[in-house]
Scaffold this active site. Structure first.
Site, PDB file in Angstrom:
ATOM      1  N   GLY A  56       0.255   6.586   0.851  1.00  0.00           N
ATOM      2  CA  GLY A  56       1.583   7.002   1.284  1.00  0.00           C
ATOM      3  C   GLY A  56       2.533   7.221   0.132  1.00  0.00           C
ATOM      4  O   GLY A  56       2.180   7.708  -0.942  1.00  0.00           O
ATOM      5  N   GLY A  57       3.782   6.791   0.374  1.00  0.00           N
ATOM      6  CA  GLY A  57       4.819   6.972  -0.646  1.00  0.00           C
ATOM      7  C   GLY A  57       4.497   6.270  -1.944  1.00  0.00           C
ATOM      8  O   GLY A  57       5.064   6.602  -2.991  1.00  0.00           O
ATOM      9  N   GLY A  60       0.994  40.095 -21.047  1.00  0.00           N
ATOM     10  CA  GLY A  60       1.957  39.008 -20.865  1.00  0.00           C
ATOM     11  C   GLY A  60       1.431  37.714 -21.451  1.00  0.00           C
ATOM     12  O   GLY A  60       2.206  36.839 -21.878  1.00  0.00           O
ATOM     13  N   ALA A  61       0.108  37.583 -21.460  1.00  0.00           N
ATOM     14  CA  ALA A  61      -0.473  36.343 -21.973  1.00  0.00           C
ATOM     15  C   ALA A  61      -0.239  36.222 -23.477  1.00  0.00           C
ATOM     16  O   ALA A  61      -0.162  35.116 -24.015  1.00  0.00           O
ATOM     17  CB  ALA A  61      -1.955  36.295 -21.648  1.00  0.00           C
TER      18      ALA A  61
HETATM   19  C1  HXC Z   1       1.226  -5.889   4.152  1.00  0.00           C
HETATM   20  C2  HXC Z   1      -0.952  -5.537   3.580  1.00  0.00           C
HETATM   21  C3  HXC Z   1      -0.696  -4.172   3.381  1.00  0.00           C
HETATM   22  C4  HXC Z   1       0.621  -3.715   3.585  1.00  0.00           C
HETATM   23  C5  HXC Z   1      -2.761  -4.527   2.957  1.00  0.00           C
HETATM   24  N1  HXC Z   1      -2.248  -5.708   3.327  1.00  0.00           N
HETATM   25  N2  HXC Z   1      -1.837  -3.565   2.992  1.00  0.00           N
HETATM   26  N3  HXC Z   1       0.009  -6.390   3.966  1.00  0.00           N
HETATM   27  N4  HXC Z   1       1.554  -4.597   3.968  1.00  0.00           N
HETATM   28  N5  HXC Z   1       0.944  -2.432   3.384  1.00  0.00           N
HETATM   29  C6  HXC Z   1      -2.937  -6.990   3.399  1.00  0.00           C
HETATM   30  C7  HXC Z   1      -3.971  -7.008   4.502  1.00  0.00           C
HETATM   31  O1  HXC Z   1      -3.375  -7.359   5.720  1.00  0.00           O
HETATM   32  C8  HXC Z   1      -4.929  -8.070   3.990  1.00  0.00           C
HETATM   33  O2  HXC Z   1      -4.369  -9.333   4.248  1.00  0.00           O
HETATM   34  C9  HXC Z   1      -4.885  -7.868   2.490  1.00  0.00           C
HETATM   35  O3  HXC Z   1      -3.686  -7.164   2.224  1.00  0.00           O
HETATM   36  C10 HXC Z   1      -6.044  -7.070   1.973  1.00  0.00           C
HETATM   37  O4  HXC Z   1      -6.159  -5.873   2.756  1.00  0.00           O
HETATM   38  P1  HXC Z   1      -7.512  -5.377   3.381  1.00  0.00           P
HETATM   39  O5  HXC Z   1      -7.169  -4.369   4.420  1.00  0.00           O
HETATM   40  O6  HXC Z   1      -8.339  -6.535   3.810  1.00  0.00           O
HETATM   41  O7  HXC Z   1      -8.218  -4.712   2.120  1.00  0.00           O
HETATM   42  P2  HXC Z   1      -9.154  -3.428   2.078  1.00  0.00           P
HETATM   43  O8  HXC Z   1     -10.165  -3.488   3.188  1.00  0.00           O
HETATM   44  O9  HXC Z   1      -9.652  -3.357   0.689  1.00  0.00           O
HETATM   45  O10 HXC Z   1      -8.206  -2.191   2.367  1.00  0.00           O
HETATM   46  C11 HXC Z   1      -7.152  -1.883   1.490  1.00  0.00           C
HETATM   47  C12 HXC Z   1      -6.246  -0.821   2.125  1.00  0.00           C
HETATM   48  C13 HXC Z   1      -5.812  -1.290   3.530  1.00  0.00           C
HETATM   49  C14 HXC Z   1      -7.008   0.506   2.194  1.00  0.00           C
HETATM   50  C15 HXC Z   1      -5.065  -0.636   1.183  1.00  0.00           C
HETATM   51  O11 HXC Z   1      -5.323  -2.632   3.433  1.00  0.00           O
HETATM   52  C16 HXC Z   1      -4.759  -0.422   4.106  1.00  0.00           C
HETATM   53  O12 HXC Z   1      -5.039   0.639   4.645  1.00  0.00           O
HETATM   54  N6  HXC Z   1      -3.508  -0.914   4.060  1.00  0.00           N
HETATM   55  C17 HXC Z   1      -2.392  -0.198   4.610  1.00  0.00           C
HETATM   56  C18 HXC Z   1      -2.084   1.015   3.765  1.00  0.00           C
HETATM   57  C19 HXC Z   1      -0.854   1.720   4.235  1.00  0.00           C
HETATM   58  O13 HXC Z   1      -0.916   2.518   5.190  1.00  0.00           O
HETATM   59  N7  HXC Z   1       0.291   1.346   3.669  1.00  0.00           N
HETATM   60  C20 HXC Z   1       1.560   1.890   4.004  1.00  0.00           C
HETATM   61  C21 HXC Z   1       1.664   3.273   3.327  1.00  0.00           C
HETATM   62  S1  HXC Z   1       3.159   4.036   3.685  1.00  0.00           S
HETATM   63  P3  HXC Z   1      -5.273 -10.600   4.570  1.00  0.00           P
HETATM   64  O14 HXC Z   1      -4.290 -11.675   4.831  1.00  0.00           O
HETATM   65  O15 HXC Z   1      -6.105 -10.213   5.742  1.00  0.00           O
HETATM   66  O16 HXC Z   1      -6.107 -10.824   3.340  1.00  0.00           O
HETATM   67  C22 HXC Z   1       4.112   3.593   2.407  1.00  0.00           C
HETATM   68  C23 HXC Z   1       5.486   4.059   2.543  1.00  0.00           C
HETATM   69  C24 HXC Z   1       6.159   4.134   1.220  1.00  0.00           C
HETATM   70  O17 HXC Z   1       3.721   2.979   1.474  1.00  0.00           O
HETATM   71  C25 HXC Z   1       7.240   5.127   1.308  1.00  0.00           C
HETATM   72  C26 HXC Z   1       7.954   5.269   0.025  1.00  0.00           C
HETATM   73  C27 HXC Z   1       8.909   6.399   0.120  1.00  0.00           C
END
Ligand code: HXC
Length: 520
Positions: A175-176, A410-411
């Protein structure tokens, strides 16, 4: 009495807390991180910085969220390790996201820690390296997390062109979270670990029914070969960090300084006989421009940037007589070195980086023109090609060019030409400055003559030979002063070093303005 006893107690308490903060998300999560084949944030910082030079900041920071059970999940320092230290003896700021703490997600507290080191890096005029391994915005913190990203983005933009900013993708960035790296100068990726995407595979499947893996969508192949979002792909975390250190060695600490000179045993007078016979007689036969670059620079060292993206142009860092330069060069080995959209954007960005950081530009030219075709036109080759013209015209660092063979149309103009304020423009005797290649030119200017001829083939060959004889040489441009001298290829190293020395104190200004409007 109580005072005498309380000091050791306080000291023990401090050591206990420090020890706890070193564990990140705890033993189990550290073990899981290692099982994924990844180092921890602290292990990565140790790899980057010189021995014992790391000074950590904010190890006691805690998040303040009470949502969704977060009040029970406090980890000292939260999900990022921040501070400063030295890389090869030079001050460098660093933040390393800690995946063992809530997936390295960005809380308000994490954002504040990152912003603090970004501010310190700016105030101190030193580079900052972000080691990225994060699940993105901390979902439980909602808008506080989003606002944290906004504050980081703003600092990325304010720091741009002031201090070098480097991002190293050592885990996910979704994402962001991809946009802070995207706003920095260079993105490194570790193969199999670093992944960047705006929306992950699940969302894509739901919205477009496309089935794609995390790696195919946002891995090193996706970004260092196809999209050009990232600049370097390295096999391991160790080799990746070593490459970051190598890159930093070519850069100044900030835009008010020059890159540090390095002592070299490579003589500035070294003559390279091989270059005198390198260019093939047949103008359509390719050769490898890397042979030219490796031959003329110090000790054959050339750090290619964007190596696997738009390989028809080469950009990267090297040194002449110990001093850093940015090199831009056509690569006749790939698509004849033609300038297409990707090549134009790749080179334009590199030229602007070098200009911002006082790194002289040395350009090697062998370009048959801009890439023709509807896909390039529809893709905006006019707009993207204009970026490269803009970048060269605007650059005030010393600009030296060496024409090895073709400079058509041009290049010719875009590649550091005299009209774009190229300082020194050399040509090898094999240089050809023309509006276009001989065949194309003859078929346009002698079209009716050829059509009416009894032997069009013979006449065409004759006219091509005439055109080549009269126009396809460097001496016409040299007679107008557009080429400063026609040089022996073997003397290229010496000539470039002398030109760089002459231009070392070059002062050139552009008209006062807020900023130009580069055709983005
Ligand atoms: C809170 C999070 C988290 C998040 C992961 N965790 N992402 N906690 N907020 N965004 C936690 C999980 O719950 C888990 O906790 C631990 O971190 C490890 O994650 P896993 O999923 O077990 O790891 P893995 O299987 O390796 O997968 C990693 C991952 C996945 C691909 C990053 O966690 C994932 O898809 N996370 C969400 C990604 C996402 O969509 N983020 C938001 C993007 S939008 P526990 O306690 O179980 O160990 C964004 C907006 C920003 O960022 C905008 C800016 C302008």
């Amino acid at each position: 009495m109580s005072q005498e006893n309380s000091t050791p107690k306080k000291h023990d308490e401090l050591l206990e807390k420090k020890a706890l903060s070193l564990k990140g998300g705890g033993d189990k999560r550290v073990e899981a991180q290692h099982k994924r084949g990844k180092l921890t944030a602290r292990e990565r910082v140790s790899l980057l910085l010189d021995n014992d030079s790391f000074e950590e900041l904010d190890p006691f920071v805690l998040h303040r969220s009470t949502n969704f059970g977060l009040d029970n999940q406090h980890f000292l320092g939260d999900a990022v390790v921040t501070g400063y230290g030295e890389v090869n003896g030079r001050l460098t700021f660093v933040y390393a996201q800690d995946f063992t703490v809530l997936g390295g997600s960005l809380s308000e507290a994490v954002a504040n820690k990152i912003c603090k080191v970004m501010d310190k890096a700016m105030e101190s005029g030193a580079p900052i390296v972000g080691l990225i391994d994060s699940g993105g915005a901390r979902i439980q913190e909602g808008v506080d997390s989003l606002s944290g990203y906004g504050s980081i983005f703003h600092r990325n933009v304010m720091s741009s062109g002031v201090i070098p900013q480097i991002s190293v993708m050592m885990g996910p960035a979704a994402g962001g979270a991809t946009y802070s790296p995207a706003l920095t100068d260079f993105i490194f990726m570790v193969e199999g670990l670093g992944q960047m995407y705006i929306t992950g595979p699940d969302v894509i499947r739901a919205v477009t029914s496309e089935d794609i893996s995390h790696e195919d969508l946002g891995g090193t192949e996706a970004h260092t070969v196809k999209s050009g979002v990232a600049h370097f792909a390295e096999e391991t975390e160790e080799s990746c960090i070593a490459r970051v250190q190598e890159l930093l060695s070519y850069l100044p600490q900030n835009n008010m300084e020059n890159s540090p000179p390095i002592s070299t045993s490579d003589s500035p007078h070294r003559y390279s006989d091989d270059l005198n016979t390198l260019i093939p007689d047949n103008p359509n036969q390719p050769y490898n421009m890397l042979d030219v670059i490796h031959t003329v620079v110090d000790e054959t060292n050339f750090l290619q940037v964007h190596k696997n993206f738009a390989p028809n142009i080469l950009v990267g860092f090297a040194r002449f007589d110990g001093k850093s330069v940015g090199i831009v060069a056509q690569q006749p080995d790939h698509f004849a070195g033609v300038l297409d959209i990707d090549a134009s954007v790749k080179a334009a960005r590199f030229v602007r980086f070098c200009d911002a950081f006082n790194i002289p530009l040395v350009t090697f030219i062998d370009v048959p023109g801009f890439m023709p075709g509807s896909s390039q036109e529809y893709g905006g080759i006019i707009r993207h090609g204009a970026k490269l013209i803009f970048a060269y015209a605007e650059a005030t660092v010393p600009k030296i060019s060496v024409l090895t063979r073709k400079a058509y149309g041009g290049a010719y103009i875009v590649m550091s030409s005299k009209n774009l304020k190229g300082d020194i423009n050399y040509s090898w005797p094999t240089g050809q400055v023309a509006v276009m290649g001989a065949e194309g030119a003859v078929n346009i200017i002698h079209r009716s003559q050829i059509r009416e001829s009894d032997d069009p083939q013979k006449l065409t060959a004759q006219l091509v030979a005439e055109y080549e004889e009269n126009l396809m040489n460097p001496y016409i441009a040299a007679s107008r002063g557009m080429i400063d001298d026609v040089i022996e290829p073997g003397q290229t190293r010496l000539k470039v070093i002398r030109a760089l020395k002459m231009l070392a104190n070059k002062r050139e200004t552009i008209p006062p303005k807020k900023h130009g409007s580069i055709p983005l």
